[in-house]
Design an enzyme around this catalytic site. Sequence first.
Site, PDB file in Angstrom:
ATOM      1  N   HIS A 260       0.839  -1.207   0.000  1.00  0.00           N
ATOM      2  CA  HIS A 260       0.000   0.000   0.000  1.00  0.00           C
ATOM      3  C   HIS A 260       0.872   1.255   0.000  1.00  0.00           C
ATOM      4  CE1 HIS A 260      -3.399  -2.467   0.353  1.00  0.00           C
ATOM      5  NE2 HIS A 260      -3.594  -2.450   1.658  1.00  0.00           N
ATOM      6  N   ARG A 336     -12.119  18.896  15.867  1.00  0.00           N
ATOM      7  CA  ARG A 336     -11.121  18.573  16.880  1.00  0.00           C
ATOM      8  C   ARG A 336     -10.890  19.754  17.820  1.00  0.00           C
ATOM      9  NH1 ARG A 336      -9.448  13.971  16.672  1.00  0.00           N
ATOM     10  NH2 ARG A 336      -7.668  14.355  18.038  1.00  0.00           N
ATOM     11  N   SER A 367      -5.525  11.398  24.539  1.00  0.00           N
ATOM     12  CA  SER A 367      -4.553  12.016  23.641  1.00  0.00           C
ATOM     13  C   SER A 367      -3.867  13.220  24.260  1.00  0.00           C
ATOM     14  CB  SER A 367      -5.207  12.493  22.348  1.00  0.00           C
ATOM     15  OG  SER A 367      -6.261  11.708  21.946  1.00  0.00           O
ATOM     16  N   TYR A 368      -4.617  14.000  25.035  1.00  0.00           N
ATOM     17  CA  TYR A 368      -4.020  15.204  25.610  1.00  0.00           C
ATOM     18  C   TYR A 368      -2.961  14.853  26.644  1.00  0.00           C
ATOM     19  CZ  TYR A 368      -3.442  19.852  27.450  1.00  0.00           C
ATOM     20  OH  TYR A 368      -2.900  21.049  27.833  1.00  0.00           O
ATOM     21  N   ARG A 369      -3.258  13.904  27.486  1.00  0.00           N
ATOM     22  CA  ARG A 369      -2.264  13.486  28.478  1.00  0.00           C
ATOM     23  C   ARG A 369      -1.040  12.886  27.790  1.00  0.00           C
ATOM     24  NH1 ARG A 369      -1.825   8.933  32.786  1.00  0.00           N
ATOM     25  NH2 ARG A 369      -0.637   9.993  34.416  1.00  0.00           N
ATOM     26  N   ARG A 370      -1.252  12.319  26.617  1.00  0.00           N
ATOM     27  CA  ARG A 370      -0.135  11.767  25.855  1.00  0.00           C
ATOM     28  C   ARG A 370       0.574  12.827  25.028  1.00  0.00           C
ATOM     29  NH1 ARG A 370      -3.999   8.170  24.060  1.00  0.00           N
ATOM     30  NH2 ARG A 370      -3.447   8.680  21.895  1.00  0.00           N
ATOM     31  N   LEU A 378     -12.894  14.890  25.431  1.00  0.00           N
ATOM     32  CA  LEU A 378     -12.206  14.963  26.717  1.00  0.00           C
ATOM     33  C   LEU A 378     -12.607  13.762  27.562  1.00  0.00           C
ATOM     34  CD1 LEU A 378     -12.991  18.072  25.815  1.00  0.00           C
ATOM     35  CD2 LEU A 378     -12.028  18.616  28.040  1.00  0.00           C
ATOM     36  N   ASP A 444     -16.373  12.919  28.676  1.00  0.00           N
ATOM     37  CA  ASP A 444     -16.681  11.739  29.488  1.00  0.00           C
ATOM     38  C   ASP A 444     -16.054  11.899  30.862  1.00  0.00           C
ATOM     39  OD1 ASP A 444     -17.779  10.682  27.170  1.00  0.00           O
ATOM     40  OD2 ASP A 444     -15.992   9.498  26.683  1.00  0.00           O
TER      41      ASP A 444
END
Length: 529
Positions: A260, A336, A367-370, A378, A444
């Site tokens: 691919h 986003r 994702s934010y904590r990462r 959230l 959440d």
Amino acid sequence: MAAKRGRNRSPSPDPEGMFAGMVVFMVEIGVQRRRLQIWKQKLVQMGAVIEEDRVTKKVTHVLAMNLEALLHKFGKERLSHFTARLMLYQWLEDSLTSGEKANEDLYVLKIDSEEVDKPKKSLPAISGSEDQSSPQKRTRYSPDAGDFKGVESHSNTQGSPDSPTSCSVPSTSASPGEGIAETPTSPQSESTSVYKPPDLNRNITEIFGKLINIYRALGEDRRSFSYYKAIPVIEKFPTRIESVDQLKHLPGIGKAMRDHIQEIVTTGKLSKLEHFETDEKVRTISLFGEVWGVGPATALKLYEKGHRTLEDLKNEDSLTHAQKLGLKYFDDIKTRIPRQEVQEMEQLLQRVGEETLPGVNIVCGGSYRRGKATCGDLDIVVTHPDGQSHKGFLTKFVKRLKEMNFLREDLIFSTHSEEGTDSGVDTYFGLCTYPGQELRRRIDFKVYPRDIYSFGLIAWTGNDVLNRRLRLLAESKGYRLDDTGLFPATHSSSGNRGARGTASLKLSTEKQVFDFLGFPWLEPHERNL
């Protein structure tokens, strides 16, 4: 002189360990210092000897992040004289994860390719690995998101209250030994957690992202996940990909995936994607699958009823309340959320939480904590250090946030802490608005008892590649891991491993969970595997 070199070697290898007999030199380029130290400790604990100074004739293995790092360190001419095996660090990670030495032949770095004569001048630090969490809430994949969100849950509502997923606050678990994550107090502490891969191959990752969404909508999560695993590997690749020969040693990139990629770099497009996009059924089911709360089965039923557009769905009586909200705010939910906006909302939640219950701990995970630049939603993970005061907190917290016009619409609300059911975890899924805006954002809340908080924090931080690895590792050791604990697996009458036991192991920090499973510790921003 020999004595001096001896002092630089790591002491006391286990003569019967998994890596016994190995003398290892580790190339530090592209590896964070903390990670390198952990790897060295693991190697020594399991029998290896670390050569710190130079590659001597005694060295049996040279480990590097990639071929570029190896060439940058030694040069092609010098490497051609090495007798040691030249291997990827991924071999070490996979060996530690599985508990046995991985096949070395699959991780060998070869230096006979003509395209690698000149190493690159600068190499970014890379910290990697891979996973998928169990079926959970479905959201459109974005290359900036990095979260794999699976199938619809019970009652056709998107996202089971028991299934962790998506986005949130900086790398806030202050130290591996501390059980409660702390909020950063300065821009400096926040910026250090930002995840910034080279991302030089968006022409590939954007196409793979579209395939992820299509396969999810079709209910083919296994295929979807194969593309999900490949994207972080490609994001982290330090140069522009012009030939699949550059990828032959990378994990998660099999022959079909390389085919691919070759088609994309050669033609700028992928025929498989074009086929899907021109197929009315696939295109329609994929579109319906983007509606919050609509999974593959429901999307197919809607298609079979004759619906072809989102406008058609507005008159569909069978949609649940949550699905109707997902349809009404379809464009809002797809938009986003900038990192700065998430941080400000997380701080607002912490302030209101402290006013409602002094000492409450509120962390935005995912994702934010990462360290990602944007989030799809959230995910707020909550506990209280005293182990009791969290009971009943969510009801009061949600009420206060509604009074402030922050929480706007409810999707799921279930409380168990006061009854002690469902592990005592309280759950709220809904829509919120940033102060001064009307744009709906998905949010959440998961409120955990303090004694299982570490499991919830790991699960809701992700990423899903890591979560899957941890679950598989737990299963290999006779346990079942989820966001409520690590449980001894029971066995059926036939001797097969069955459901989880009722009592979880007591592990109060994320690091204790990693250590018990034998998985190298990763800071939150290192978990984009």
